[in-house]
Write an enzyme that holds these catalytic residues in place. Structure first.
Site, mmCIF file in Angstrom:
data_model
loop_
_atom_site.group_PDB
_atom_site.id
_atom_site.type_symbol
_atom_site.label_atom_id
_atom_site.label_comp_id
_atom_site.label_asym_id
_atom_site.label_seq_id
_atom_site.Cartn_x
_atom_site.Cartn_y
_atom_site.Cartn_z
ATOM 1 N N HIS A 28 -6.617 1.797 1.816
ATOM 2 C CA HIS A 28 -6.221 2.559 2.998
ATOM 3 C C HIS A 28 -7.173 3.743 3.205
ATOM 4 C CE1 HIS A 28 -2.761 3.571 5.754
ATOM 5 N NE2 HIS A 28 -3.478 4.688 5.813
ATOM 6 N N HIS A 78 -8.505 7.085 3.275
ATOM 7 C CA HIS A 78 -7.971 8.341 2.756
ATOM 8 C C HIS A 78 -9.056 9.100 2.025
ATOM 9 C CE1 HIS A 78 -7.924 6.012 -0.965
ATOM 10 N NE2 HIS A 78 -7.739 7.136 -1.641
ATOM 11 N N ASN A 113 -14.052 9.111 -0.945
ATOM 12 C CA ASN A 113 -14.714 7.965 -1.556
ATOM 13 C C ASN A 113 -14.373 6.756 -0.698
ATOM 14 O OD1 ASN A 113 -15.531 9.532 -3.777
ATOM 15 N ND2 ASN A 113 -13.640 9.107 -4.873
ATOM 16 N N CYS A 132 0.503 3.617 3.406
ATOM 17 C CA CYS A 132 0.992 3.226 4.722
ATOM 18 C C CYS A 132 2.337 3.912 4.976
ATOM 19 C CB CYS A 132 1.162 1.710 4.786
ATOM 20 S SG CYS A 132 -0.402 0.785 4.856
ATOM 21 N N CYS A 182 0.837 -1.207 0.000
ATOM 22 C CA CYS A 182 0.000 0.000 0.000
ATOM 23 C C CYS A 182 0.873 1.259 0.000
ATOM 24 C CB CYS A 182 -0.916 0.010 1.218
ATOM 25 S SG CYS A 182 -1.873 1.544 1.390
#
Length: 347
Positions: free
Chosen positions: A167, A169, A156, A73, A70
């Site tokens: 993740h 966000h 979203n 992260c 990811c």
């Protein structure tokens, strides 16, 4: 709050927002990144009068990477991500694959927490307050750019919405024009002012509070309600009780009250369809006044939160009427949606 601005290896800006004033953010991005090259351009549609961003470079953006790859992260155990530090509170950085860039505006990513498996609803009120501070600061910074006309902070959430990074966000778009949705609201404001001499946002909020049938929750500082003509199956508009044009104008009482109200709304959304359903997909969108419009003072900052899930296991698709003619058909009566959102309140 402490704010620390730095640069990633390809020159993009990254900003740490920390709760502690003694936080030190001096980690360097060691990745061998090429300079960012975008093809973003804005094209005006003469038939509809709106604008379209053409951004072919986004075809190559990161798409559903495994959790151990990811990019949102922290950088740990020898793996380097978009965030050079090994931990963070809230981080904002320029999008590597922006829809808008240069004279066409700017796109930023907001990482709410370093916890990959969390969601916004899992944040503490202190963490949510820091996100609000970051949204507010970015609004102020982007508003200072000559090419920016409107700042849009949004999240979203969920693969059904089209999210490509799991993740937790959000994003911020700084548009070089007033968006069509906001322009429509401004036209309605003008018409209502001409007909009644009053402010449309004030009248709508007063009507919802007086009727109360569609009010989901209310405090001294915030009111959340399902609009009378809701477009989406479950849709809530969250307004401060004192009308302000954008996030920068919220007073201390509204700022202090926001985390508790918003976290409660998000947690109710996750309970709409029952305990066995996956997390509810949603879009959370801050509507702020255009920066240089003479009607700024008449506009009302508010957040619109809605899901495309209409019932258990079924989504609301934008089919012929919605996509072809912009006429929404809602299968869930707004009064029923409000009633359900009151039923699933935290015990």
């Amino acid at each position: 709050m402490k704010k620390t601005s730095t640069r990633l290896a390809d020159g993009r800006e990254l900003v740490y927002y920390d709760r502690r004033d003694d936080a030190v953010r001096d980690a360097v991005d060691p990745r061998p990144l090429d300079p960012i090259s975008t093809t973003s351009e804005i094209r005006h549609d003469p038939l509809l009068g709106d604008s379209v961003a053409i951004a072919s470079h986004r075809q190559g953006r990161t798409y559903h990477p495994p959790a151990d790859e990811c990019p949102l992260c922290p950088s740990r155990d020898g793996r380097h991500s978009e965030i050079p530090d090994a931990d963070y509170d809230v981080v904002v950085f320029e999008n590597r694959f922006p829809s808008l860039a240069g004279d066409s505006g700017r796109c930023e990513v907001v990482c709410f927490t370093p916890d990959h498996d969390a969601s916004f609803a899992d944040l503490t009120e202190e963490q949510a307050a820091l996100v609000l501070e970051a949204w507010t600061d970015r609004t102020a910074e982007l508003a200072a750019l000559d090419q920016v006309e409107q700042v849009f902070c949004f999240e979203n959430r969920g693969a059904e919405i089209g999210v490509t990074l799991g993740h937790p966000h959000g994003q911020i778009y700084a548009y070089p024009f007033t968006t069509p949705r906001t322009a429509a609201m401004l036209r309605s404001l003008d018409a209502h002012r001409a007909a009644t001499g009053r402010n449309l946002f004030d009248d709508l909020l007063a009507r919802e509070r007086a009727d109360a049938e569609r009010v989901v929750l209310e405090t001294d500082e915030w009111v959340a309600y399902v609009p009378y003509a809701a477009h989406w199956p479950y849709e809530v508009h969250l307004h401060p009780t004192r009308r302000v044009p954008d996030l920068r104008a919220l007073d201390d009482a509204a700022r202090d009250g926001f985390p508790g109200v918003y976290l409660e709304l998000l947690r109710r959304f996750d309970r709409i369809f029952g305990p066995d359903e996956p997390p509810t997909p949603y879009i959370a969108a801050w509507h702020q006044a255009p920066l240089r419009d003479p009607r700024r003072a008449d506009f009302a900052l508010h957040l619109e939160l809605f899901t495309i899930r209409r019932t258990s296991g079924k989504l609301k698709f934008l089919a012929g009427s919605e996509s072809g003619m912009s006429v929404f058909i809602n299968d869930v009566p707004p009064e029923a949606a409000a009633r359900r959102l009151r039923e699933v309140a935290s015990k």
